[in-house]
Design a protein around this motif. Structure first.
Motif, PDB file in Angstrom:
ATOM      1  N   TYR A 150     -86.070  13.746  19.743  1.00 50.39           N
ATOM      2  CA  TYR A 150     -85.260  12.590  20.152  1.00 50.39           C
ATOM      3  C   TYR A 150     -83.907  13.048  20.707  1.00 50.39           C
ATOM      4  CZ  TYR A 150     -88.477   9.282  17.939  1.00 50.39           C
ATOM      5  OH  TYR A 150     -89.583   8.525  17.616  1.00 50.39           O
ATOM      6  N   CYS A 151     -83.306  14.048  20.073  1.00 49.29           N
ATOM      7  CA  CYS A 151     -82.017  14.556  20.549  1.00 49.29           C
ATOM      8  C   CYS A 151     -82.135  15.042  21.988  1.00 49.29           C
ATOM      9  CB  CYS A 151     -81.536  15.710  19.658  1.00 49.29           C
ATOM     10  SG  CYS A 151     -81.125  15.251  17.966  1.00 49.29           S
ATOM     11  N   GLY A 152     -83.196  15.803  22.253  1.00 47.47           N
ATOM     12  CA  GLY A 152     -83.387  16.327  23.599  1.00 47.47           C
ATOM     13  C   GLY A 152     -83.622  15.239  24.625  1.00 47.47           C
ATOM     14  N   LEU A 153     -84.446  14.269  24.266  1.00 44.61           N
ATOM     15  CA  LEU A 153     -84.755  13.195  25.217  1.00 44.61           C
ATOM     16  C   LEU A 153     -83.528  12.357  25.542  1.00 44.61           C
ATOM     17  CD1 LEU A 153     -87.096  11.831  26.794  1.00 44.61           C
ATOM     18  CD2 LEU A 153     -87.288  10.239  24.879  1.00 44.61           C
ATOM     19  N   LEU A 154     -82.698  12.120  24.548  1.00 39.52           N
ATOM     20  CA  LEU A 154     -81.580  11.180  24.714  1.00 39.52           C
ATOM     21  C   LEU A 154     -80.242  11.865  24.996  1.00 39.52           C
ATOM     22  CD1 LEU A 154     -82.455   8.720  21.790  1.00 39.52           C
ATOM     23  CD2 LEU A 154     -82.918   8.409  24.228  1.00 39.52           C
ATOM     24  N   HIS A 155     -80.215  13.196  25.054  1.00 47.32           N
ATOM     25  CA  HIS A 155     -78.921  13.882  25.104  1.00 47.32           C
ATOM     26  C   HIS A 155     -78.072  13.483  26.307  1.00 47.32           C
ATOM     27  CE1 HIS A 155     -80.900  16.518  28.016  1.00 47.32           C
ATOM     28  NE2 HIS A 155     -79.741  17.086  28.276  1.00 47.32           N
ATOM     29  N   ASP A 156     -78.702  13.183  27.433  1.00 49.89           N
ATOM     30  CA  ASP A 156     -77.951  12.833  28.645  1.00 49.89           C
ATOM     31  C   ASP A 156     -78.018  11.344  28.966  1.00 49.89           C
ATOM     32  OD1 ASP A 156     -76.787  15.209  29.371  1.00 49.89           O
ATOM     33  OD2 ASP A 156     -78.328  15.783  30.812  1.00 49.89           O
ATOM     34  N   ILE A 157     -78.347  10.525  27.979  1.00 47.38           N
ATOM     35  CA  ILE A 157     -78.538   9.095  28.256  1.00 47.38           C
ATOM     36  C   ILE A 157     -77.256   8.444  28.766  1.00 47.38           C
ATOM     37  CG2 ILE A 157     -78.000   8.227  25.933  1.00 47.38           C
ATOM     38  CD1 ILE A 157     -80.541   6.427  26.294  1.00 47.38           C
ATOM     39  N   GLY A 158     -76.107   9.042  28.426  1.00 46.24           N
ATOM     40  CA  GLY A 158     -74.837   8.501  28.897  1.00 46.24           C
ATOM     41  C   GLY A 158     -74.643   8.630  30.399  1.00 46.24           C
ATOM     42  N   LYS A 159     -75.460   9.472  31.051  1.00 43.50           N
ATOM     43  CA  LYS A 159     -75.356   9.601  32.510  1.00 43.50           C
ATOM     44  C   LYS A 159     -75.789   8.322  33.221  1.00 43.50           C
ATOM     45  CE  LYS A 159     -75.562  14.622  32.904  1.00 43.50           C
ATOM     46  NZ  LYS A 159     -76.305  15.805  33.402  1.00 43.50           N
TER      47      LYS A 159
END
Length: 345
Positions: free
Chosen positions: A159-168
């Motif tokens: 989950y961390c990897g999938l969501l790490h750049d969600i703020g982009k």
């Protein structure tokens, strides 16, 4: 763990778990203990002349092909693209879709070969933002496995990897997709994505604090040179430390709108020279050792135009392997300063 049995290599089947390290004639580890065999690994061992393999007696047969894995990956890229675009227009994160993506990725990609082969695939540059998140999720899970983490911890890392750049999703497209280096002011805006990501996840009861901290801190560095807070050492979340390594590796080995991908050995060299003080050394060295050993047996083209095969990885100089050339000469790249790997074939 079940009983060990010794099999002829030709009797080995995908899904069997190796019960001891398998080493080639140069002393290099070809396959680590507890590795799940697949067709690629079995063929690799046969090519190295390995005749007998010790495995655990109980195993779950694996039956799938590369096309099935690729189809799942492309489907998940499209699903994640929808999630990101929905957030960009103000919708809330669809956690059920996120859970589905993580579950299907982990069910489909079960070996290092499947993951690395996928990373090497040429993908549309304008899809980078979405494919990068899936790749980092897969790498995080792989690192978690190498670190001996529990299934729950590995799932959290996914989950961390999938969501790490969600703020982009909150970064203006003209900055996010700019076909060239960012200006200082644009870079400062881009750096806000980790805080934006944290705010997107904040208050979502389906998202753990560990995941939120990884999203917030994945650009922090051990020496305090990262952002957004310049944190050091144990002030940085463990999950963020793993995510950071996966993030950098995939970013550097991917084609971008403004930069061509580097070879994995270029990235190994960068990690060895620049990142041992920036990343958690234990996690980084575990990652480098395990991922580099995958390339033993790979054919390469060197900077002088010659071709050869990687036969040994020196753990003290992972980026400079020993190569057996086509004429059977042995070249140690750690001793040949002018020679380097131009391409892994």
């Amino acid at each position: 763990m079940s009983n060990e049995i010794t099999l002829d290599i030709r009797q080995c089947k995908p899904g069997m778990k190796v019960s001891e390290e398998i080493i080639n004639n140069f002393g290099a580890i070809l396959v680590h203990k507890y590795t799940i065999l697949d067709d690629y690994t079995v063929n690799k061992l046969m090519n190295f002349g390995i005749e007998k393999v010790k495995v655990y007696e109980d195993y779950e047969p694996k039956t799938k092909n590369d096309m099935e894995v690729n189809i799942v990956y492309e489907e998940k890229v499209n699903e994640f693209k929808t999630i990101i675009k929905d957030i960009g227009i103000g919708k809330k994160l669809d956690t059920l879709k996120v859970q589905n993506i993580v579950r299907e990725l982990n069910d489909s990609f079960t070996s290092i070969n499947e993951i690395i082969t996928n990373l090497k695939s040429n993908r549309a540059i304008d899809e980078y933002t979405y494919s990068h998140s899936l790749n980092v999720s897969l790498l995080c899970s792989l690192i978690g496995n190498w670190l001996g983490l529990s299934p729950a911890q590995k799932r959290t890392l996914s989950y961390c990897g999938l969501l790490h750049d969600i703020g982009k999703s909150k970064i203006p497209p003209e900055i996010l997709d700019k076909p060239g280096p960012l200006t200082p002011s644009e870079y400062e805006e881009m750096k806000k994505h980790s805080i934006f990501g944290y705010k997107i996840l904040e208050g979502n009861i389906a998202i753990s604090k560990d995941i939120m901290m990884a999203v917030l801190m994945h650009h922090e560095r051990e020496d305090g040179s990262g952002y957004p807070f310049g944190l050091k050492g144990d002030k940085i979340s463990f999950y963020a430390k793993v995510t950071a390594i996966a993030d950098v590796f995939d970013a550097m080995t991917s084609d971008r709108v403004y930069k061509k991908r580097q070879t994995c050995f270029d990235v190994f060299e960068m990690f060895e020279s620049e990142y041992l003080t920036k990343c958690d050394a234990n996690i980084l060295l575990t990652f480098l050792s395990r991922v580099a050993s995958y390339y033993i047996g790979s054919n390469v083209r060197l900077s002088d135009g010659s071709y050869g095969e990687i036969v040994f990885i020196n753990q003290k100089a992972i980026s400079k392997p020993i190569i057996r050339l086509e004429d059977s000469r042995i070249v140690d790249l750690s001793m040949e300063k002018e020679l380097q790997i131009e391409e892994v074939l």
